[in-house]
Design a protein around this motif. Structure first.
Motif, PDB file in Angstrom:
ATOM      1  N   VAL A 210       0.936  -1.678   0.426  1.00  0.00           N
ATOM      2  CA  VAL A 210      -0.251  -0.400  -0.600  1.00  0.00           C
ATOM      3  C   VAL A 210       0.883   1.229  -0.083  1.00  0.00           C
ATOM      4  O   VAL A 210       0.063   2.752   0.045  1.00  0.00           O
TER       5      VAL A 210
ATOM      6  N   SER B  18     -15.828   3.385   6.852  1.00  0.00           N
ATOM      7  CA  SER B  18     -15.648   2.801   5.398  1.00  0.00           C
ATOM      8  C   SER B  18     -16.414   2.373   4.274  1.00  0.00           C
ATOM      9  O   SER B  18     -16.391   2.959   3.344  1.00  0.00           O
TER      10      SER B  18
ATOM     11  N   SER C 103      -8.910   6.398  -0.174  1.00  0.00           N
ATOM     12  CA  SER C 103      -8.457   5.352  -0.654  1.00  0.00           C
ATOM     13  C   SER C 103      -7.537   5.319   0.617  1.00  0.00           C
ATOM     14  O   SER C 103      -7.683   4.371   1.417  1.00  0.00           O
ATOM     15  N   TYR C 104      -6.894   6.298   1.052  1.00  0.00           N
ATOM     16  CA  TYR C 104      -5.829   6.896   2.214  1.00  0.00           C
ATOM     17  C   TYR C 104      -6.772   6.813   3.558  1.00  0.00           C
ATOM     18  O   TYR C 104      -6.676   5.737   4.446  1.00  0.00           O
TER      19      TYR C 104
ATOM     20  N   LEU D  28      -7.969   3.169   4.276  1.00  0.00           N
ATOM     21  CA  LEU D  28      -6.857   1.879   4.813  1.00  0.00           C
ATOM     22  C   LEU D  28      -6.708   2.612   6.209  1.00  0.00           C
ATOM     23  O   LEU D  28      -6.198   1.595   6.852  1.00  0.00           O
TER      24      LEU D  28
END
Length: 199
Positions: free
Chosen positions: A16, A75, A114-115, A118
């Motif tokens: 990642v 999320s 996306s970050y 994660l």
């Protein structure tokens, strides 16, 4: 051992690194520099706030459950927003007067989402681990017996307090950092759709 593990992770399909790199790049201004204010807002302030809150309160099982639930909801919402953003980005006509800027905005927003997803998953994993440690009452007798190191009651209480505080700082700083990024995402989504709303 940890360095070898990180090098191994870079060779796997779950590497990642690119997500972290793109996120950091998305925070930079047009000159390619990350401003001091943004550094403080996204990195320094979360740690400072977490430190203050950790000293004022105590990490509890209910709080950890609350954090895990909220992060799971965030999320899911962000993943849905990611799909919506991509579908809307495809609808931008080639002759759009502001297409280059809007494509850059989509790319940066995609990186931040996306970050953030994660980081929310990382926070869920850390919180789950601390939850099980919390259930044991922070009892480290099994480890202390192996090391053959003897602590009196006061020393043991201090060690447990330090570990609790450190765990609380990690959870709170990540949670605040994630919430700041959610605000950033909302602002960028608002900017993206502002043109259509005004028209």
């Amino acid at each position: 051992m940890s360095i070898r593990f990180l090098n191994l992770m870079k060779k796997t399909r779950i590497n990642v690194d690119v997500i972290f790199q793109e996120y950091y790049s998305s925070l930079k201004n047009s000159s390619g520099v990350l401003s001091k204010l943004d550094k403080r807002v996204f990195f320094t302030y979360p740690v400072f706030c977490a430190l203050v809150l950790s000293l004022l309160g105590r990490l509890s099982k209910d709080y950890i459950e609350y954090v895990v639930t909220v992060m799971a909801i965030i999320s899911g919402l962000l993943l849905n927003m990611l799909v919506l953003l991509i579908s809307e980005a495809k609808k931008i006509p080639d002759n759009h007067v502001d297409k280059p800027n809007r494509k850059l905005l989509v790319k940066d927003t995609f990186s931040v989402i996306s970050y953030t997803v994660l980081m929310a998953l990382i926070l869920i994993a850390i919180s789950s681990l601390i939850y099980f440690i919390n259930l044991s009452g922070w009892n480290f007798d099994f480890y202390i017996k192996r090391t053959h190191v003897h602590f009196d009651i006061l020393e043991y209480a201090v060690i447990v307090w330090i570990l609790r505080t450190f765990a609380s700082i990690i959870i709170l700083s990540l949670a605040i950092h994630i919430l700041f990024n959610v605000v950033l995402i909302v602002r960028r989504i608002h900017t993206f759709f502002k043109y259509e709303i005004d028209c």
